[in-house]
Enzyme design. Structure first.
Site, PDB file in Angstrom:
ATOM      1  N   ASP A 313     -93.729 -82.982  10.373  1.00 47.95           N
ATOM      2  CA  ASP A 313     -93.277 -83.415  11.690  1.00 47.95           C
ATOM      3  C   ASP A 313     -93.182 -82.164  12.560  1.00 47.95           C
ATOM      4  OD1 ASP A 313     -92.066 -84.523  13.913  1.00 47.95           O
ATOM      5  OD2 ASP A 313     -90.060 -84.451  13.036  1.00 47.95           O
ATOM      6  N   ASP A 315     -92.171 -79.706  15.399  1.00 47.76           N
ATOM      7  CA  ASP A 315     -91.034 -79.463  16.292  1.00 47.76           C
ATOM      8  C   ASP A 315     -91.367 -78.282  17.185  1.00 47.76           C
ATOM      9  OD1 ASP A 315     -89.331 -81.496  15.349  1.00 47.76           O
ATOM     10  OD2 ASP A 315     -88.803 -80.268  13.610  1.00 47.76           O
ATOM     11  N   SER A 569     -89.339 -49.510 -22.376  1.00 49.05           N
ATOM     12  CA  SER A 569     -88.180 -48.869 -21.742  1.00 49.05           C
ATOM     13  C   SER A 569     -87.979 -47.447 -22.286  1.00 49.05           C
ATOM     14  CB  SER A 569     -86.935 -49.733 -21.947  1.00 49.05           C
ATOM     15  OG  SER A 569     -85.885 -49.323 -21.111  1.00 49.05           O
ATOM     16  N   ASP A 849     -88.726 -53.837 -16.555  1.00 53.06           N
ATOM     17  CA  ASP A 849     -88.388 -53.628 -17.963  1.00 53.06           C
ATOM     18  C   ASP A 849     -88.496 -54.939 -18.736  1.00 53.06           C
ATOM     19  OD1 ASP A 849     -86.785 -53.243 -20.395  1.00 53.06           O
ATOM     20  OD2 ASP A 849     -86.082 -51.399 -19.464  1.00 53.06           O
TER      21      ASP A 849
END
Length: 1018
Positions: A313, A315, A569, A849
């Site tokens: 719709d 606007d 890591s 990580d």
């Protein structure tokens, strides 16, 4: 009289073939002793439609020497290809009253080779005979061994080949009598191919009948049955098609406006055909809008074409309201047919969107694709745009500015070109209906549009731009075909460099195993097991512990038995340090261990000194100027480097190839996860990424780039802009990137993971059942759902997201990608059934990580192509000795990846030992896991294996490894001298104290490898 004339005509017609043969058809096919010139080929053979055999025409092709079965097995053995399977070898042949086509199977090429060599059995006769350029499409790794075309033939025919096919089969494979609509050039690489040729004069005497088309279907017991085509669900076999989408009307949708009916329009998005989103006109203030508009898309049927339709719709003052959305699989359409669909949310619903589809084949249009069965690279073309002033109006001030040039869907998007400068270049898919849009800077005039299809390829076209009343600027436009060769490797096998490394490393491993296991005989090549070290993350704790454990393995003489070492890591920091020395594993590790000890005990406050902050700022600025996207991870990388080193280290990941040149060290592989920047947690969308000195890539997609090109800019598998390779500190920052987490990730990190994993397992079951929806409809969220979405967005937004240029950017998905065995093994995200939302659609990767999913670096070792027999699991988790390994086992069970069941007993959990063995006696494909948790058991009483501590030494055996209050918590960046010495001694001791278990596991690995070979031969 008439009958006599007809008899005479029949008699002469019967004699016609013989007369034609005597006049123009030789008894044998002529041989040429070398390639003809283009003129000779066209004049003597093409025009008169005469066959010939040309010797020594392609003797310079590497394929003639390289393409043995063993070479094909090593190079493309793991690549899946389309294989025609028939009960008797006759494909596309008449059988009774049916014209039967073969059953098609997707099989690794190695499995086909096994059948051809008699090492394996498969029902029926196998023939790799896929048309439509299957060499480029299915086996692109072999393209370097042949030419892309035969130059003298291409010049003679005035075009490049329409297809380059790879055929392989056994003697029983026969192609029935047929007529080809192409000029064919056959090169027999190995073996023999027999041709039975009929001249055109035989055409009237070849019997023609109409038969019901059918296809062989093979059942599980290996028997074949014929299924008529009418009873089969089939889509068009034509590759390129024109899709017409006619948006008809809608009715019954509720109004989004308060006082009036909605102002509705429909948007259409088909990302495999265009980057542009199309839309209908807006029908204002009408609850049953009628559009009756047609949109056309050129598509390729080998791609996964998903059309998204949305009703909005409109606007004027606020954002357009969504009303209804549809995701439609174009692959369900049949060529030559129209199909009308009424889309509704439920069968009883009044809301409907009516659309009509028509698919038309375009047999004259051909596009070569390169695919691994999951991703597809399409042909690219590039457009060069140069601007120059017209000589008569050099002083016109209005023409002093530049021109804004835009090609929607191109890699570059929008660029500015100014007179007198070099040309700018756009890259876009050749098949798209792209257009150049140009507009003078600083003016309000409409853009001038030039369809790229209107420009003759390879020729310069001059177009004038109206700057004032006279043409003031002239554009020079030139389109050309883009690069054919990919810079991204699409394949699920090992890269050639890794294969070469393994052959060299096997010699080192065999020698070491003979010594430590005291073997009498030398191990044969196929008896050498693949042993790997798997290290988890854990910050400084993981880095320090890995040094201690590697020292233990070195002391026992077992380090040379290892082929791979993987890290995540903190353990990657130790690996990156060690591999700066090309011969680190051949030396005493006391020196490197002392160096890291000295660094760990240092005060780290100096990393924030003003001089260092200024240096960080300068390097980050230079990095951005080079073309790297700015992100917080780059700063973390420099801070992390300062934590680990006194001075910057100018080493790069590709430099580590020097440490592998002679197979002198294990191959290091570093792990990370790729996720989404927003809307999803890592648990909901996490894809494994592996980094080695040779390549960086996604096992899930089978896509890899050379390590030195990671971070450079790519599009559709081609290198667009090469950036300088990053220093390795920027990769260490990615591998240990905790800062790209969102709030939901942090919640998982700090809580018990079981509840998250239970939900993940449920999601996977739903995903497996759902597969890819051929049709999916959604209504817009309600107010309650919008509030919930707001909080979800809040929880999943990554304020410090990492950004690396995405080397998958622009690649499309194969129509059967979801069923591909490799993709199935690694899929596990909510979006895997939605190709338009997966990683190739993103311009950037978001890497972090692995601990936000599973704290493990095990996944590269689970690739079937690596065939790992034994994994030494080095776990630095303080939350439980088996927690992360149990999650790995759970993950593998869900994904169907061979891995032993990890079920420690309650007693083992309560009082874990230094070493635990896990195996699956029913599966040789599953590796044996020797698990070393970070615990303090007999080390309390013994300073070395068999050496009991004296009373005054007992304090040195007390190591605090509790989850809270430990001096080794991941937030600690410095340790005391006492604590670092305890950790190094403990981890080295735990390895050395389990020498017997290690040797027993290695002996078992040799036996398993032999057993696996026997099983394969059977």
């Amino acid at each position: 009289m008439a009958e006599a004339v007809l008899d005479a005509v029949r008699k002469h017609l019967l004699e016609f073939p013989n007369a034609a043969r005597e006049l123009s058809v030789p008894l044998t096919v002529p041989h040429l002793e070398g390639p003809p010139t283009p003129l000779q080929f066209y004049r003597d053979w093409v025009c008169p439609n005469r066959p010939c055999i040309i010797r020594k025409a392609l003797h310079h092709w590497p394929a003639l020497k390289k393409w043995t079965l063993s070479y094909l097995r090593d190079t493309v053995g793991s690549t899946e290809v389309s294989v025609a399977v028939t009960p008797d070898g006759y494909a596309d042949a008449v059988c009774g009253d049916r014209f039967v086509m073969p059953a098609e199977r997707r099989m690794p090429l190695s499995a086909v080779i096994d059948v051809l060599e008699g090492k394996a059995y498969h029902p029926g006769v196998l023939y790799v005979q896929k048309q439509c350029s299957n060499l480029s499409y299915e086996l692109p790794q072999l393209l370097l061994d042949v030419e892309s075309h035969v130059p003298w033939a291409s010049e003679a025919l005035g075009k490049m080949p329409d297809a380059v096919n790879f055929w392989m089969g056994e003697e029983a494979a026969v192609t029935s009598l047929h007529k080809d609509h192409y000029e064919n050039l056959y090169c027999v690489i190995s073996g023999e191919k027999h041709f039975l040729l009929h001249p055109p004069s035989d055409r009237p005497f070849i019997p023609y009948e109409l038969y019901t088309p059918a296809t062989y279907h093979m059942s599980e017991d290996g028997s074949f049955k014929m299924v008529d085509e009418e009873a089969m669900e089939k889509v068009s076999i034509f590759a390129t098609c024109l899709l017409s989408v006619r948006v008809l009307k809608a009715h019954g949708f509720p109004s989004k406006d308060i006082l009036t009916p909605s102002d509705c329009y429909v948007s259409l998005w088909l990302p495999t055909a265009s980057s542009q989103e199309f839309r209908t006109r807006t029908v204002r203030n009408y609850k049953n809008p009628v559009w009756n508009q047609t949109f056309r898309f050129r598509i390729h049927s080998h791609l996964k074409n998903m059309l998204e339709l949305k009703v909005f719709d409109q606007d004027l003052l606020t954002k357009d309201d969504p009303i209804f959305s549809v995701l439609f699989d174009v692959g369900t359409l049949k060529a030559g047919e129209s199909q009308r669909e009424s889309f509704t949310l439920n069968p009883q619903g009044k809301e409907q969107l009516e659309v009509e589809f028509h698919l038309q084949s375009l047999p004259a249009c051909h596009e070569q694709l390169i695919s691994n069965g999951v991703l597809v690279a399409r042909e690219l073309s590039h457009l060069d745009v140069q601007l120059e002033k017209m000589g008569s109006i050099q002083d016109n001030s209005e023409s002093d500015g530049g021109v804004e040039a835009l090609v929607l869907g191109s890699y570059e998007g929008s660029q500015t070109v100014t007179p007198g400068t070099g040309p700018i270049r756009f890259h876009c898919p050749s098949c798209w209906e792209s257009e150049l849009s140009v507009k003078l800077q600083g003016t309000s005039q409409e853009s001038m549009k030039v369809p790229l299809k209107s420009l003759p390829s390879g020729h310069m076209v001059r177009v004038s731009l109206p700057a004032t009343e006279e043409p003031a600027l002239m554009m020079q436009l030139k389109t050309e075909k883009g690069p054919d060769e990919l810079a991204v490797r699409l394949g699920f096998g090992l890269c050639e460099d890794e294969k070469v490394f393994l052959r060299k490393r096997n010699q080192v491993v065999a020698k070491a195993l003979k010594q430590v296991l005291q073997l009498k005989d030398e191990l044969q090549e196929d008896e050498i097991p693949v042993v790997a070290i798997m290290a988890t993350g854990g910050g400084i704790r993981a880095m320090t512990s890995l040094y201690g454990q590697l020292s233990g393995l070195k002391e026992l003489g077992l380090l040379d038995c290892v082929s791979y070492i993987t890290g995540a890591s903190g353990s990657t920091w130790a690996m990156a340090n060690l591999y700066e020395d090309p011969d680190w594993s051949q030396k005493d590790l006391a020196g490197p261990t002392a160096a890291v000890r000295a660094q760990v005990i240092k005060n780290k406050l100096s990393i924030l000194a003003p001089s260092r902050l200024q240096r960080y700022q300068q390097e980050l600025k230079e990095r951005t100027q080079q073309g790297y996207p700015p992100c917080f991870t780059n700063l973390w990388s420099l801070l992390n480097e300062a934590l680990l080193h006194d001075e910057p280290h100018d080493s790069r990941l590709s430099d580590q190839q020097e440490a592998l040149k002679h197979g002198q060290n294990p191959l290091p592989i570093y792990c990370a996860l790729n996720t989404k920047e927003k809307s999803l947690s890592t648990f909901e969308f996490g894809e494994w990424v592996e980094f080695s000195p040779y390549e960086v890539g996604f096992p899930k997609y089978g896509a890899y780039v050379p390590s030195e090109l990671f971070g450079s800019q790519f599009f559709m598998g081609r290198l667009m802009k090469r950036l300088p390779e990053s220093r390795i500190c920027f990769l260490e920052g990615i591998w240990s990137n905790l800062y790209a987490a969102n709030l939901q990730d942090s919640l998982y990190w700090s809580s018990e993971p079981d509840q998250f994993w239970d939900r993940w397992a449920q999601d996977q079951v739903i995903l497996d059942k759902e597969e890819i929806p051929s049709l999916k409809m959604e209504e817009p969220p309600s107010t309650t759902n919008k509030i919930a979405k707001f909080f979800v967005d809040l929880l999943t937004r990554r304020p410090l997201a990492e950004a690396s240029h995405n080397f998958l950017h622009g690649l499309h998905f194969h129509r059967d990608y979801f069923k591909h065995s490799h993709f199935s093994a690694w899929k596990g995200t909510k979006l895997d059934g939605h190709p338009h939302q997966l990683t190739p659609m993103e311009p950037y990767l978001c890497l972090l990580d692995v601990g936000y999913f599973i704290n493990t670096s095990c996944t590269p070792l689970l690739m079937p192509t690596r065939q790992v027999d034994l994994i030494l699991s080095l776990d630095y988790n303080l939350q439980g000795p088996f927690q992360q390994l149990e999650l790995v086992g759970r993950y593998c069970q869900q994904q169907g990846i061979p891995f032993p069941t990890i079920t420690p007993s309650p007693e083992e959990k309560e009082l874990p030992q230094e070493c635990h063995r896990f195996s699956d006696p029913e599966s040789l494909a599953a590796p044996v896991v020797l698990h070393f948790p970070l615990i303090n058991d007999s080390f309390r009483q013994y300073s070395a294996p068999g050496v009991q501590r004296k009373p005054e030494e007992l304090a040195a055996g007390e190591v605090n490894l509790t989850s809270s209050g430990s001096p080794y918590h991941y937030t600690k960046v410095s340790y005391s001298e006492e604590d670092v010495d305890k950790l190094l001694s403990l981890t080295q001791y735990n390895i050395c104290n389990n020498q017997e278990q290690l040797l027993q596991a290695l002996q078992e690995a040799v036996q398993r490898r032999r057993q696996r070979n026997r099983q394969g031969q059977q």
